[in-house]
Design an enzyme around this catalytic site. Sequence first.
Site, short mmCIF file in Angstrom:
data_model
loop_
_atom_site.label_atom_id
_atom_site.label_comp_id
_atom_site.label_asym_id
_atom_site.label_seq_id
_atom_site.Cartn_x
_atom_site.Cartn_y
_atom_site.Cartn_z
N ARG A 15 53.13 129.79 73.32
CA ARG A 15 53.13 129.90 74.77
C ARG A 15 54.34 129.18 75.37
O ARG A 15 54.99 128.37 74.72
CB ARG A 15 51.84 129.29 75.35
CG ARG A 15 50.60 130.08 75.08
CD ARG A 15 49.34 129.35 75.53
NE ARG A 15 49.03 128.21 74.69
CZ ARG A 15 47.97 127.41 74.86
NH1 ARG A 15 47.15 127.63 75.87
NH2 ARG A 15 47.76 126.41 74.04
N LYS A 75 51.21 122.20 76.13
CA LYS A 75 50.42 121.21 75.38
C LYS A 75 50.97 119.81 75.59
O LYS A 75 52.11 119.62 76.03
CB LYS A 75 50.43 121.55 73.88
CG LYS A 75 49.72 122.87 73.56
CD LYS A 75 48.27 122.89 74.00
CE LYS A 75 47.39 121.94 73.22
NZ LYS A 75 45.98 121.98 73.69
N TYR A 94 48.69 120.23 79.90
CA TYR A 94 47.41 119.83 79.34
C TYR A 94 47.63 118.54 78.57
O TYR A 94 48.54 118.46 77.72
CB TYR A 94 46.87 120.89 78.36
CG TYR A 94 46.33 122.14 79.00
CD1 TYR A 94 45.25 122.09 79.88
CD2 TYR A 94 46.88 123.39 78.71
CE1 TYR A 94 44.74 123.24 80.45
CE2 TYR A 94 46.37 124.55 79.28
CZ TYR A 94 45.30 124.47 80.16
OH TYR A 94 44.80 125.61 80.73
N HIS A 96 44.57 116.21 77.56
CA HIS A 96 43.40 115.92 76.71
C HIS A 96 43.54 114.53 76.07
O HIS A 96 43.44 114.36 74.86
CB HIS A 96 43.25 116.99 75.64
CG HIS A 96 42.98 118.37 76.20
ND1 HIS A 96 41.82 118.68 76.89
CD2 HIS A 96 43.73 119.50 76.18
CE1 HIS A 96 41.86 119.95 77.26
NE2 HIS A 96 43.00 120.46 76.87
N GLU A 118 43.83 119.98 82.92
CA GLU A 118 42.39 120.07 82.67
C GLU A 118 41.55 119.21 83.61
O GLU A 118 40.31 119.31 83.61
CB GLU A 118 42.07 119.70 81.21
CG GLU A 118 42.21 118.23 80.85
CD GLU A 118 43.62 117.83 80.45
OE1 GLU A 118 43.78 116.72 79.91
OE2 GLU A 118 44.58 118.64 80.67
N ASP A 198 22.23 125.36 77.17
CA ASP A 198 22.91 124.55 78.18
C ASP A 198 21.91 123.54 78.71
O ASP A 198 20.69 123.78 78.69
CB ASP A 198 23.44 125.43 79.32
CG ASP A 198 24.53 124.74 80.12
OD1 ASP A 198 25.72 125.01 79.87
OD2 ASP A 198 24.20 123.90 80.99
N ALA A 268 35.74 122.97 71.60
CA ALA A 268 35.89 121.65 72.22
C ALA A 268 36.68 120.68 71.35
O ALA A 268 36.78 119.50 71.68
CB ALA A 268 34.51 121.05 72.52
N ASP A 270 39.76 120.08 70.96
CA ASP A 270 40.87 119.36 71.58
C ASP A 270 40.38 118.22 72.47
O ASP A 270 41.17 117.42 72.96
CB ASP A 270 41.79 120.29 72.36
CG ASP A 270 41.09 121.13 73.40
OD1 ASP A 270 39.88 120.93 73.60
OD2 ASP A 270 41.75 121.98 74.03
N ARG A 279 37.11 118.66 62.78
CA ARG A 279 38.38 117.96 62.95
C ARG A 279 39.43 119.01 63.28
O ARG A 279 39.32 120.16 62.88
CB ARG A 279 38.76 117.20 61.68
CG ARG A 279 38.81 118.05 60.42
CD ARG A 279 39.26 117.27 59.20
NE ARG A 279 39.09 118.00 57.97
CZ ARG A 279 39.90 118.95 57.52
NH1 ARG A 279 40.94 119.31 58.25
NH2 ARG A 279 39.68 119.56 56.37
N ASN A 300 44.61 124.71 69.54
CA ASN A 300 45.34 125.50 70.55
C ASN A 300 45.12 126.99 70.29
O ASN A 300 46.06 127.76 70.12
CB ASN A 300 46.83 125.14 70.55
CG ASN A 300 47.52 125.43 69.22
OD1 ASN A 300 46.93 125.28 68.16
ND2 ASN A 300 48.78 125.83 69.27
#
Length: 341
Positions: A15, A75, A94, A96, A118, A198, A268, A270, A279, A300
């Site tokens: 990207r 990223k 992003y 994180h 995010e 949920d 999830a 990241d 991992r 990613n």
Amino acid sequence: MKIGVPTEIKNNEYRVAMVPAGVQALADDGHTVLVQEGAGLGSGIPDSAYVEAGGTIVAAADDVWADSEMIVKVKEPLQSEYELIQHGQTIYTYFHLAAVPKLAEVLLEKKVTSVAYETIQTEDGRLPLLEPMSEVAGRMAIQCGAHALEKHSGGKGLLLGGVPGVNRADVVIIGGGTVGVNAAKMAVGLGARVWILDVSLNRLRYLDDIFGNRITTMHSNHVNLKKVCRFADLLVGAVLIAGARAPHLVTEDMVAEMDDGAVIVDVAVDQGGCVETCRPTTHENPTYLVHGVVHYCVANMPGAVSRTSTFALTNATIGYGISLAQRGALQAASADAPLAL
């Protein structure tokens, strides 16, 4: 303002943080946009398109970072980029940070104004810069999970939708947000049996309204999670807590009770992952086995469909990016509540 767009260097990250239309909008406002040579090639955007839009092509990443007041990325900066970060610079990407505390230390040390995609949140609770990539990742979770279920990939050898006279696969999705909804759309479309868990009963009511009897909804708790793990052929982790590490909802004991060849896709990852045995992996080596279960944990995922992802992401980021460039971070935050730091 001088704005830099470096080439992404994360494993198989194709990207780019800005498309020519974004460069054009910034250039028309009088800003200088420095784009690293080849930054857009992975998304099918040649350097010439940036030049035509008013951008300047720069050969080396070092020069992009050194000459820019604001860096726009996709990223988080990797360790090899830490030394390129300038004191007092603004970085819009992003981050994180829950998963990379060392980067947080570097940003603090260099007094960087860090604007994390995010964590930008509207008054109604939406995360507009995370949504497009969550949509892509949710859809890819089923696509990648279906591939991992094939026997040559280590999976059970199952077709998600089965065929007449043969059972369909059971897809369990933990989390009914943007990732979960998009994963459900794909899984339902492919004919799988779909379960969504949920913690919010209101969210479950909404999911029941839009999907009807094409899915089964369940309240997310330890007992139900343990139950669904036992029969899940494909389990998708779609849990997000904005700005925080994802909780380990699926324990290693639960994973151990899954069938050999079952697949886990933890979107999830990241943010630390919602499955204890997960991992981060890369597009180059996306899977590994734990207790006979295939784990796909690429941090990613949208980078693999870079053209779709780039245009979807930049459609969302450019408005806030223009505001940051026009006003500076502090004034932009005052004018735009979602940007408040």
